[in-house]
Write a protein that holds these residues in place. Structure first.
Motif, mmCIF file in Angstrom:
data_model
loop_
_atom_site.group_PDB
_atom_site.id
_atom_site.type_symbol
_atom_site.label_atom_id
_atom_site.label_comp_id
_atom_site.label_asym_id
_atom_site.label_seq_id
_atom_site.Cartn_x
_atom_site.Cartn_y
_atom_site.Cartn_z
ATOM 1 N N ALA A 46 0.431 -1.226 0.476
ATOM 2 C CA ALA A 46 0.066 0.082 -0.209
ATOM 3 C C ALA A 46 0.609 1.313 0.139
ATOM 4 O O ALA A 46 0.707 2.146 -0.857
ATOM 5 N N HIS A 47 1.819 1.551 0.757
ATOM 6 C CA HIS A 47 2.972 2.444 0.732
ATOM 7 C C HIS A 47 3.383 2.616 -0.729
ATOM 8 O O HIS A 47 3.452 3.658 -0.875
ATOM 9 N N ALA A 48 3.841 1.581 -0.763
ATOM 10 C CA ALA A 48 4.913 1.687 -2.190
ATOM 11 C C ALA A 48 3.994 1.987 -4.164
ATOM 12 O O ALA A 48 4.489 2.567 -4.526
ATOM 13 N N GLU A 49 2.280 0.889 -3.971
ATOM 14 C CA GLU A 49 1.192 2.138 -4.170
ATOM 15 C C GLU A 49 1.982 3.741 -4.452
ATOM 16 O O GLU A 49 1.491 4.262 -5.623
ATOM 17 N N LEU A 55 4.584 8.511 -9.796
ATOM 18 C CA LEU A 55 6.110 8.147 -10.688
ATOM 19 C C LEU A 55 5.422 7.583 -12.116
ATOM 20 O O LEU A 55 5.812 8.041 -13.165
ATOM 21 N N MET A 56 4.636 5.891 -12.092
ATOM 22 C CA MET A 56 4.196 5.601 -13.449
ATOM 23 C C MET A 56 3.611 6.849 -14.481
ATOM 24 O O MET A 56 3.576 6.345 -15.759
ATOM 25 N N LYS A 57 2.864 7.739 -13.386
ATOM 26 C CA LYS A 57 1.910 8.555 -14.642
ATOM 27 C C LYS A 57 2.947 9.750 -14.831
ATOM 28 O O LYS A 57 2.404 9.818 -16.351
ATOM 29 N N GLN A 58 3.817 9.893 -14.204
ATOM 30 C CA GLN A 58 4.342 10.820 -15.029
ATOM 31 C C GLN A 58 6.012 9.947 -16.137
ATOM 32 O O GLN A 58 6.761 10.867 -17.273
ATOM 33 N N ASP A 60 6.972 7.392 -19.500
ATOM 34 C CA ASP A 60 5.956 6.854 -19.980
ATOM 35 C C ASP A 60 6.503 5.726 -20.590
ATOM 36 O O ASP A 60 7.378 5.151 -19.861
ATOM 37 N N ASP A 61 5.583 4.994 -21.549
ATOM 38 C CA ASP A 61 6.235 3.102 -22.262
ATOM 39 C C ASP A 61 7.342 3.010 -22.755
ATOM 40 O O ASP A 61 8.412 3.850 -23.353
ATOM 41 N N PRO A 62 8.274 2.239 -22.617
ATOM 42 C CA PRO A 62 8.601 1.359 -21.962
ATOM 43 C C PRO A 62 9.064 1.380 -19.983
ATOM 44 O O PRO A 62 9.907 2.342 -19.379
ATOM 45 N N LEU A 63 8.662 0.567 -18.927
ATOM 46 C CA LEU A 63 8.541 1.351 -17.365
ATOM 47 C C LEU A 63 9.413 0.231 -17.003
ATOM 48 O O LEU A 63 9.894 -0.714 -17.485
ATOM 49 N N ALA A 64 10.389 1.513 -16.559
ATOM 50 C CA ALA A 64 11.254 0.957 -15.017
ATOM 51 C C ALA A 64 11.068 0.583 -14.218
ATOM 52 O O ALA A 64 10.461 1.656 -13.722
ATOM 53 N N LEU A 65 12.178 -0.229 -12.897
ATOM 54 C CA LEU A 65 11.824 0.146 -12.057
ATOM 55 C C LEU A 65 12.960 -0.635 -10.593
ATOM 56 O O LEU A 65 13.547 -1.684 -11.700
ATOM 57 N N LEU A 90 5.857 -7.415 -5.613
ATOM 58 C CA LEU A 90 6.035 -5.369 -5.841
ATOM 59 C C LEU A 90 5.428 -5.037 -7.202
ATOM 60 O O LEU A 90 4.540 -4.240 -7.644
ATOM 61 N N VAL A 91 5.934 -5.622 -8.338
ATOM 62 C CA VAL A 91 5.626 -5.533 -9.384
ATOM 63 C C VAL A 91 4.625 -6.003 -9.926
ATOM 64 O O VAL A 91 4.002 -5.721 -10.632
ATOM 65 N N LYS A 92 4.059 -6.863 -8.917
ATOM 66 C CA LYS A 92 2.747 -7.559 -9.124
ATOM 67 C C LYS A 92 1.365 -6.866 -9.334
ATOM 68 O O LYS A 92 1.032 -6.458 -10.118
ATOM 69 N N HIS A 93 1.798 -6.134 -7.479
ATOM 70 C CA HIS A 93 1.075 -5.398 -7.421
ATOM 71 C C HIS A 93 0.914 -3.983 -8.233
ATOM 72 O O HIS A 93 -0.435 -3.622 -8.533
ATOM 73 N N LEU A 94 1.734 -3.382 -8.555
ATOM 74 C CA LEU A 94 2.168 -1.987 -9.382
ATOM 75 C C LEU A 94 1.505 -2.447 -10.767
ATOM 76 O O LEU A 94 0.800 -1.385 -10.828
ATOM 77 N N THR A 95 1.747 -3.450 -10.733
ATOM 78 C CA THR A 95 1.039 -3.478 -12.600
ATOM 79 C C THR A 95 -0.023 -4.163 -12.268
ATOM 80 O O THR A 95 -1.179 -3.634 -13.516
ATOM 81 N N GLN A 96 -1.261 -4.695 -11.667
ATOM 82 C CA GLN A 96 -2.451 -4.676 -10.831
ATOM 83 C C GLN A 96 -3.250 -3.584 -10.931
ATOM 84 O O GLN A 96 -4.253 -2.723 -12.139
ATOM 85 N N VAL A 97 -2.647 -2.689 -9.971
ATOM 86 C CA VAL A 97 -3.424 -1.371 -9.662
ATOM 87 C C VAL A 97 -2.743 -0.221 -10.707
ATOM 88 O O VAL A 97 -4.174 1.243 -11.433
ATOM 89 N N GLY A 98 -1.785 -0.294 -11.891
ATOM 90 C CA GLY A 98 -1.397 1.055 -12.346
ATOM 91 C C GLY A 98 -2.042 0.095 -13.539
ATOM 92 O O GLY A 98 -1.517 1.083 -14.229
#
Length: 245
Positions: A46-49, A55-58, A60-65, A90-98
Motif C-alpha cells: 500500500a505504501h509502495a503504491e 511516478l508511473m503516471k509521469q 512513458d513506456d516502457p517502464l522500469a523499476l 511489488l511488480v505484480k501489485h503495481l502492474t495490477q493497480v497501475g
C-alpha cells in the motif's frame, strides 16, 4: 550471446530520482491471510503504491523499476532474503493497480537504514556495455510451472556455465517472450534453475540454489510475436561487491 547471434535486449539501471520508503520492503509470503507476514506485505504494498503510482503516471513506456532494499548490519547479505521475492509481489501489485507492464526491473540489497524506490522510463543499455557481460542463452519449450522447465535450463547450462566463486553475485536475466506471456511468472523458476552458477544449498536438491548470494538483480523483457509459447533467456552472472547506500 543471444541465440539469434545478437546481444540480448537489456536495460540500464534507472537513473531517475529515487524516493525514500517509509515502510521497509517485505518478502513475498505464502502464509494464509491474516498472518503477520501477509499483513506486513500488504502494508508495504500500500505504501509502495502511494509512492509509485504518481511516478508511473509521469513516465512513458516502457517502464522500469528499481527497489533498493536496506538491511541491518547484523543481517548476512548472502543468506536468504532472495531479491526476486522482494521484487515479485511489488511488480505484480503495481502492474495490477497501475494497469501497465514493467519492461525492466532491478532490485538490490545492501546494508543501510533507508530503502529506495525508483520508477521511470526504461532506457536500453548501450550495446558496448551489454557485450561486456558474459551472456549465456537458453531456450525453453515447456511450462515454467513444471520441473521440465528447470531441467531444460540446467541441461543447457551444463558445459556453458560454471559456479561463481564465493561471495556476492550480480545477476541479469533477459527474457524474450510472446505477447501473451506474463514474464514475471518466469523469474522464480528460472533462478531456481541456476544451481550450476550460484551453487546449491544441498546437492540432493537440484532446484534450491544459493540465490541469497544475489545482491544485484536485473530483469529485462523483450516481446517477440513469433516465438509462441517458447522462452529465450539470456543469463549474465558475475561477482559483485555489496556497498552501503
Amino acid at each position: 550471446m543471444h541465440a539469434s547471434g545478437r546481444p540480448p535486449t537489456a536495460f540500464s539501471r534507472p537513473s531517475a530520482y529515487a524516493v525514500a520508503l517509509e515502510v521497509a520492503p517485505r518478502l513475498d509470503s505464502w502464509d494464509s491471510a491474516g498472518r503477520s507476514s501477509q499483513v506486513g506485505l500488504a502494508t508495504f504494498l500500500a505504501h509502495a503504491e502511494a509512492v509509485a503510482i504518481p511516478l508511473m503516471k509521469q513516465a512513458d513506456d516502457p517502464l522500469a523499476l528499481q527497489l533498493d532494499v536496506a538491511l541491518p548490519p547484523s543481517v548476512d547479505l548472502l543468506h536468504e532474503r532472495d531479491l526476486d521475492n522482494y521484487a515479485f509481489p511489488l511488480v505484480k501489485h503495481l502492474t495490477q493497480v497501475g494497469n501497465r507492464q514493467f519492461t525492466s526491473v532491478w532490485c538490490t540489497k545492501q546494508h543501510g537504514e533507508t530503502s529506495w524506490l525508483t520508477v521511470s522510463t526504461a532506457v536500453l543499455s548501450a550495446p558496448a556495455d551489454v557485450l561486456l557481460l558474459p551472456w549465456v542463452t537458453v531456450h525453453t519449450t515447456v511450462s515454467a510451472t513444471t520441473p521440465a522447465y528447470k531441467r531444460q535450463i540446467a541441461d543447457q547450462l551444463d558445459g556453458q556455465a560454471s559456479e561463481i566463486e564465493q561471495g556476492a553475485v550480480s545477476l541479469q536475466l533477459a527474457f524474450t517472450v510472446g505477447p501473451r506471456r506474463n514474464w514475471i511468472n518466469l523469474w522464480k523458476a528460472t533462478i531456481d534453475s541456476l544451481g550450476l552458477i550460484l551453487g546449491r544449498v544441498d546437492d540432493q536438491r537440484p532446484w534450491h540454489p544459493r540465490d541469497g548470494r544475489i545482491t544485484e538483480l536485473g530483469l529485462h523483457c523483450q516481446i517477440d510475436p513469433t516465438i509462441g509459447n517458447d522462452v529465450l533467456i539470456a543469463i549474465a552472472a558475475r561477482r559483485s561487491k555489496p556497498q552501503q547506500f
